[in-house]
Motif scaffolding. Structure first.
Motif, PDB file in Angstrom:
ATOM      1  N   ALA A  85       0.820  -1.220   0.000  1.00 27.68           N
ATOM      2  CA  ALA A  85       0.000   0.000   0.000  1.00 27.68           C
ATOM      3  C   ALA A  85       0.851   1.265   0.000  1.00 27.68           C
ATOM      4  CB  ALA A  85      -0.922   0.004   1.217  1.00 27.68           C
ATOM      5  N   ILE A 120      10.108  11.661   0.169  1.00 31.11           N
ATOM      6  CA  ILE A 120       9.267  12.856   0.147  1.00 31.11           C
ATOM      7  C   ILE A 120      10.011  14.040   0.773  1.00 31.11           C
ATOM      8  CG2 ILE A 120       7.168  13.901   1.083  1.00 31.11           C
ATOM      9  CD1 ILE A 120       5.873  11.151   0.931  1.00 31.11           C
ATOM     10  N   ALA A 121      10.060  15.123   0.003  1.00 30.92           N
ATOM     11  CA  ALA A 121      10.624  16.361   0.530  1.00 30.92           C
ATOM     12  C   ALA A 121       9.502  17.332   0.885  1.00 30.92           C
ATOM     13  CB  ALA A 121      11.562  16.988  -0.493  1.00 30.92           C
ATOM     14  N   ARG A 135      -6.118  10.739  -4.685  1.00 34.81           N
ATOM     15  CA  ARG A 135      -6.173  11.606  -3.505  1.00 34.81           C
ATOM     16  C   ARG A 135      -5.921  13.063  -3.848  1.00 34.81           C
ATOM     17  NH1 ARG A 135      -6.359   8.644   1.019  1.00 34.81           N
ATOM     18  NH2 ARG A 135      -5.630   6.492   0.996  1.00 34.81           N
ATOM     19  N   TYR A 137       3.379  15.519  -4.605  1.00 38.56           N
ATOM     20  CA  TYR A 137       4.597  15.284  -3.820  1.00 38.56           C
ATOM     21  C   TYR A 137       5.815  15.738  -4.612  1.00 38.56           C
ATOM     22  CZ  TYR A 137       1.601  12.012  -1.237  1.00 38.56           C
ATOM     23  OH  TYR A 137       0.600  11.446  -0.523  1.00 38.56           O
ATOM     24  N   SER A 142      10.254   5.795   7.568  1.00 36.34           N
ATOM     25  CA  SER A 142       8.980   6.348   8.031  1.00 36.34           C
ATOM     26  C   SER A 142       8.421   5.407   9.090  1.00 36.34           C
ATOM     27  CB  SER A 142       8.000   6.492   6.871  1.00 36.34           C
ATOM     28  OG  SER A 142       7.851   5.261   6.198  1.00 36.34           O
ATOM     29  N   LEU A 162       6.047  10.568   8.215  1.00 35.78           N
ATOM     30  CA  LEU A 162       7.122  10.668   7.231  1.00 35.78           C
ATOM     31  C   LEU A 162       7.898  11.949   7.469  1.00 35.78           C
ATOM     32  CD1 LEU A 162       4.894   8.828   5.803  1.00 35.78           C
ATOM     33  CD2 LEU A 162       6.019   9.493   3.691  1.00 35.78           C
ATOM     34  N   GLY A 188       9.817  14.898   6.061  1.00 32.85           N
ATOM     35  CA  GLY A 188      10.122  15.649   4.851  1.00 32.85           C
ATOM     36  C   GLY A 188      11.365  16.491   5.077  1.00 32.85           C
ATOM     37  N   TYR A 227       5.390  14.830   8.145  1.00 29.76           N
ATOM     38  CA  TYR A 227       4.000  14.711   7.709  1.00 29.76           C
ATOM     39  C   TYR A 227       3.339  13.522   8.391  1.00 29.76           C
ATOM     40  CZ  TYR A 227       5.522  17.840   3.998  1.00 29.76           C
ATOM     41  OH  TYR A 227       6.029  18.909   3.302  1.00 29.76           O
ATOM     42  N   PHE A 237      -0.005  11.110   8.354  1.00 29.30           N
ATOM     43  CA  PHE A 237      -1.094  10.649   7.498  1.00 29.30           C
ATOM     44  C   PHE A 237      -1.939   9.652   8.279  1.00 29.30           C
ATOM     45  CE2 PHE A 237       2.475  11.590   4.728  1.00 29.30           C
ATOM     46  CZ  PHE A 237       1.906  12.446   3.805  1.00 29.30           C
ATOM     47  N   ASP A 242      -4.742   6.768   7.443  1.00 29.76           N
ATOM     48  CA  ASP A 242      -5.441   6.005   6.413  1.00 29.76           C
ATOM     49  C   ASP A 242      -6.395   5.004   7.055  1.00 29.76           C
ATOM     50  OD1 ASP A 242      -4.296   6.483   3.558  1.00 29.76           O
ATOM     51  OD2 ASP A 242      -2.568   6.539   4.897  1.00 29.76           O
ATOM     52  N   TYR A 257      -7.925   0.120   1.267  1.00 29.75           N
ATOM     53  CA  TYR A 257      -7.751   1.530   1.618  1.00 29.75           C
ATOM     54  C   TYR A 257      -8.589   2.379   0.668  1.00 29.75           C
ATOM     55  CZ  TYR A 257      -3.825   0.537   4.704  1.00 29.75           C
ATOM     56  OH  TYR A 257      -3.044   0.086   5.727  1.00 29.75           O
ATOM     57  N   GLY A 258      -9.425   3.214   1.222  1.00 28.19           N
ATOM     58  CA  GLY A 258     -10.248   4.100   0.400  1.00 28.19           C
ATOM     59  C   GLY A 258      -9.630   5.481   0.319  1.00 28.19           C
ATOM     60  N   GLU A 259     -10.452   6.441  -0.041  1.00 28.66           N
ATOM     61  CA  GLU A 259      -9.952   7.810  -0.173  1.00 28.66           C
ATOM     62  C   GLU A 259     -10.199   8.623   1.088  1.00 28.66           C
ATOM     63  OE1 GLU A 259     -11.371   9.748  -3.642  1.00 28.66           O
ATOM     64  OE2 GLU A 259     -10.907   8.069  -4.944  1.00 28.66           O
ATOM     65  N   ALA A 260     -10.845   7.996   2.058  1.00 30.54           N
ATOM     66  CA  ALA A 260     -11.167   8.758   3.269  1.00 30.54           C
ATOM     67  C   ALA A 260      -9.898   9.076   4.049  1.00 30.54           C
ATOM     68  CB  ALA A 260     -12.129   7.947   4.135  1.00 30.54           C
ATOM     69  N   GLY A 279      -4.919  10.341   4.423  1.00 30.13           N
ATOM     70  CA  GLY A 279      -3.870   9.370   4.177  1.00 30.13           C
ATOM     71  C   GLY A 279      -3.162   9.537   2.861  1.00 30.13           C
ATOM     72  N   TYR A 280      -2.207   8.721   2.684  1.00 30.43           N
ATOM     73  CA  TYR A 280      -1.441   8.750   1.442  1.00 30.43           C
ATOM     74  C   TYR A 280      -1.213   7.357   0.881  1.00 30.43           C
ATOM     75  CZ  TYR A 280       3.002   6.919   3.144  1.00 30.43           C
ATOM     76  OH  TYR A 280       3.993   6.111   3.612  1.00 30.43           O
ATOM     77  N   LEU A 281      -1.651   6.333   1.600  1.00 30.93           N
ATOM     78  CA  LEU A 281      -1.440   4.985   1.085  1.00 30.93           C
ATOM     79  C   LEU A 281      -2.270   4.767  -0.177  1.00 30.93           C
ATOM     80  CD1 LEU A 281      -1.399   3.008   4.434  1.00 30.93           C
ATOM     81  CD2 LEU A 281       0.530   3.688   3.012  1.00 30.93           C
ATOM     82  N   VAL A 282      -1.790   3.875  -1.009  1.00 31.40           N
ATOM     83  CA  VAL A 282      -2.398   3.679  -2.318  1.00 31.40           C
ATOM     84  C   VAL A 282      -3.801   3.101  -2.163  1.00 31.40           C
ATOM     85  CG1 VAL A 282      -2.236   2.433  -4.493  1.00 31.40           C
ATOM     86  CG2 VAL A 282      -0.189   3.377  -3.427  1.00 31.40           C
ATOM     87  N   ARG A 283      -4.755   3.773  -2.775  1.00 33.22           N
ATOM     88  CA  ARG A 283      -6.130   3.308  -2.698  1.00 33.22           C
ATOM     89  C   ARG A 283      -6.272   1.962  -3.402  1.00 33.22           C
ATOM     90  NH1 ARG A 283     -11.216   5.763  -5.850  1.00 33.22           N
ATOM     91  NH2 ARG A 283     -10.183   4.548  -7.441  1.00 33.22           N
TER      92      ARG A 283
END
Lengths: 323, 388
Positions: free
Chosen positions: A27, A35-36, A313, A317, B288, B323, B325, B330, B332, B334, B362-365, B368-372
């Motif tokens: 995932a 990521i910056a 989403r 990035y 991360s 994560l 940066g 950041y 997130f 999910d 994983y949805g779009e709610a 988060g940033y994990l792949v849907r």
């Protein structure tokens, strides 16, 4: 001896972990370890699944990311983000972002519109004082001016040349054939220009051409000097592939390609980002970004940055490149 | 067959004790030329006074008596002459449950009062009861003849169990002789079993039962007249478990979970938290941190005790990612659905290793940033019983 074995295991373990997909979070998005910066573009774009294009313009001192997609009302628009991902330009009806280029004054040209190389502010809505060149066309900044390059009937045309004030300094326009060698000497036609990307640091441009007859992508590296010589008619009637480094790739005609200082980055259908050396044609690196998720990518010409946009989403990035 | 017998399991055994005197009484065989004379006493419902016996019970007692007399006569004994002329008195007791009946027989020499044969037999209350009576009569006949043969050479009666003590660490454990005949309850680590006239060498199957533990059966052999037996401990039912697991896709970390069984070792609810670090072995890669919390419910569709279990579960959770940066960090969040999980475990006495595969959506709610989309994870771990 035992210490050496332990050391060997310790060194080998990361390689095994790195080589095996089982040890990657399925995932996790690509480049999540690089990521910056990030930001959402919810307020700018609507549904991006219909198609989005991204490219990076670099004038040697600043670089901007151009994103072309549809807003919430379905209208196509182009947005320029600076290196901190702040919006510097947001306009509808700018189409040819892949052919956007840097002019001799280090400003940026998209279609016929001129933007400041410092903050991407609008300088001129119709930059060409004379008749605009046929599109798609790219520009190559030379010491003598900005040479417009485009492909017509499989012939690479260099010219006209625009001076600092965007007056046509020279109406000469020279033709140079695009030679498909070494893939196949025939056919000579079927070339279309897909993108022009400029590396200001090296003063070279990468012209991306698609040959529909043999389904190959050509990337030709044109230096400022060569562009000037071509515009002056120095290579009229010759093959540009005899004069300039080039790369021929077997790829889908819609596969994004990025001309960078590290090499030509091809985003393959398999989800791999493959880097090819334009001199030798060899693949020098690859990164499996996976096929899950919907993303658009763009690499900066200096090869230091990669941008990616999560289309689901609507999150943008910026990260350091993986090589 | 009424409930008036229900509470008197112990009293019939007391009757037996009064009827069975010391075994150190010489046994005289009946004359070879004459059959042994046996007088049958009973049947008596164990622990029930004569007045409390209903009409149905009387019919059953009549049948039992008739069957027993017939069977003994078939074996060549002279049954039901005058009590004063009898060589042996056969006391017959029974304990009838809703569906099953336990028959207890004890043969006593009239002259000496010594018990020469005895035992208990259990069967269902239907036509098959005839077979139970036949088995009992066969066994009694065999014991009587054996005692007779021995006593001719040695003036000693056969040895039977006098006292049985069952020991166990499982306080309050009930021990049953059959499905319904309770011997007693372990108190202070011991159960003094009532007198049962079993010959030495007899095997006795006991059933053990205690709330919160798995019921179990155990067979003991009567090896001495005064016998102490240490019963094997019952295995406790698992109500709570701690789960420790590892997921290769999030290899730099581990998960801990707490599971509560709503139905012991079958259906459960579980909370799990996983903390891990994500890192790719490449120059410039940044680590991360991932904190994953999930609530799930599931059960085992296949559950072999002390063996293989196959289960399924479903739930929901949230993955928090931190994560780093450039110059900032950041967060997130999910949320996700644990669409389906399949697990296989092997249950040992003190632990249960398992492997599990999860289908996670994983949805779009969320932020988060994990792949849907749907992703598959695998994990391995161990479940440990826990008492809160």
């Amino acid at each position: 001896m035992a210490t050496m074995k332990t050391l060997g295991v310790v060194l080998l373990l990361p390689l095994l972990l790195g080589a095996c997909d089982l040890f990657y979070d399925p995932a996790a998005p690509p480049f999540d370890d690089r990521i910056a910066l990030m930001r959402t573009v919810d307020d700018i774009f609507g549904d991006l699944h219909g198609g989005v294009e991204m490219t990076v313009l670099d004038n040697g001192s600043r670089h901007f990311l151009l994103v072309h997609g549809r807003d919430r009302h379905g209208e196509e628009r182009t947005v320029a983000f600076d290196s901190r991902l702040r919006v510097r330009m947001n306009r509808p009806h700018l189409w040819e972002i892949r052919n956007a280029y840097v002019d001799v004054n280090r400003n940026f040209v998209i279609d016929q519109t001129l933007f400041s190389g410092g903050d991407f502010s609008l300088l001129d809505d119709d930059v060409y004082s004379g008749a605009p060149p046929g599109f798609p066309a790219g520009g190559i900044a030379t010491a003598a001016g900005t040479v417009i390059a485009r492909v017509e009937n499989s012939v690479l045309r260099a010219g006209p040349r625009y001076a600092d004030d965007w007056s046509v300094s020279d109406n000469n326009e020279a033709d140079t054939n695009v030679h498909p060698d070494p893939v196949d000497p025939n056919p000579l036609d079927g070339f279309e220009m897909r993108a022009a990307q400029h590396d200001s640091g090296r003063n070279r441009s990468g012209l991306v051409l698609w040959n529909s007859a043999i389904s190959r992508m050509f990337v030709i590296e044109i230096s400022a000097q060569l562009a000037e010589e071509m515009q002056a008619g120095g290579h009229a009637g010759s093959y540009v592939t005899d004069e300039a480094p080039h790369l021929v790739l077997s790829a889908d005609q819609h596969s994004p390609l990025f001309y960078t200082r590290r090499g030509v980055v091809l985003l393959h259908d398999s989800g791999e980002h493959r880097v090819y050396d334009i001199g030798s044609g060899r693949r020098t690196a690859s990164y499996d970004a996976g096929r899950s998720g919907d993303f658009a990518f763009a690499y900066s010409p200096d090869g230091k940055w990669v941008y990616w946009l999560d289309l689901s989403r609507r999150t943008l990035y910026k990260g350091r490149t993986w090589w | 067959m009424s409930g008036s017998r229900g509470g008197g399991h112990g009293r019939w055994i007391a009757l037996l004790i009064f009827c069975a005197l010391t075994l150190l009484v010489p046994w005289r065989a009946a004359a070879q030329e004459q059959p042994l004379r046996i007088v049958v006493s009973g049947p008596h419902a164990a622990g029930v006074s004569g007045n409390a016996v209903g009409e149905a019970d009387r019919r059953l007692e009549t049948l039992l008596r008739q069957w027993i007399v017939n069977e003994l006569q078939t074996h060549g004994f002279a049954v039901n002459g005058a009590a004063a002329d009898a060589d042996l008195q056969l006391d017959v007791f029974y304990l009838a449950g809703a569906t099953r009946l336990t028959l207890v027989l004890s043969a006593t020499e009239v002259e000496s009062g010594g018990v020469v044969a005895g035992g208990s037999w259990t069967g269902t209350i239907d036509l098959a009861l005839v077979n139970v009576v036949r088995q009992a009569a066969d066994a009694m006949a065999g014991q009587i003849r054996a005692a007779s043969a021995v006593s001719r050479q040695h003036p000693q009666p056969p040895l039977v169990l006098q006292q049985l003590r069952l020991r166990s660490a499982d306080q309050g454990m009930a021990v049953y002789l059959s499905d319904e005949l309770q011997l007693g309850i372990i108190e202070d680590g011991v159960l003094h079993a009532p007198f049962i006239p079993l010959q030495l060498g007899t095997q006795l199957q006991l059933r053990k039962q205690l709330d919160g533990y798995h019921s179990d059966s155990e067979t003991i052999t009567i090896t001495a007249q005064y016998l102490d037996v240490e019963l094997a401990a019952l295995q406790p039912q698992i109500d709570w478990e701690i789960s420790l697991s590892w997921m290769p896709q999030r290899w730099a970390g581990a998960a801990v979970g707490l599971r509560r069984y709503l139905l012991p070792e079958r259906f459960y609810a579980q909370g799990t938290t996983q903390l891990s670090t994500r890192y790719r072995f490449a120059a410039g890669s940044r680590a991360s941190s991932v904190l994953d919390t999930r609530l799930s419910a599931g059960g085992y569709l296949v559950a072999l005790r002390n063996g293989f279990h196959l289960g399924a579960s479903s739930g929901a959770g949230v993955t928090l990612s931190l994560l780093g940066g450039e110059g900032t960090a950041y967060w997130f969040a999910d949320p996700y659905l644990n669409v389906f999980s399949v697990s296989a475990k092997w249950q040992f006495a003190r632990f249960a290793p398992f492997i599990q595969t999860d289908l996670v959506y994983y949805g779009e709610a969320g932020t988060g940033y994990l792949v849907r989309g749907t992703h598959e994870y695998v994990s391995a771990g161990v479940l440990l019983p826990w008492q809160p």
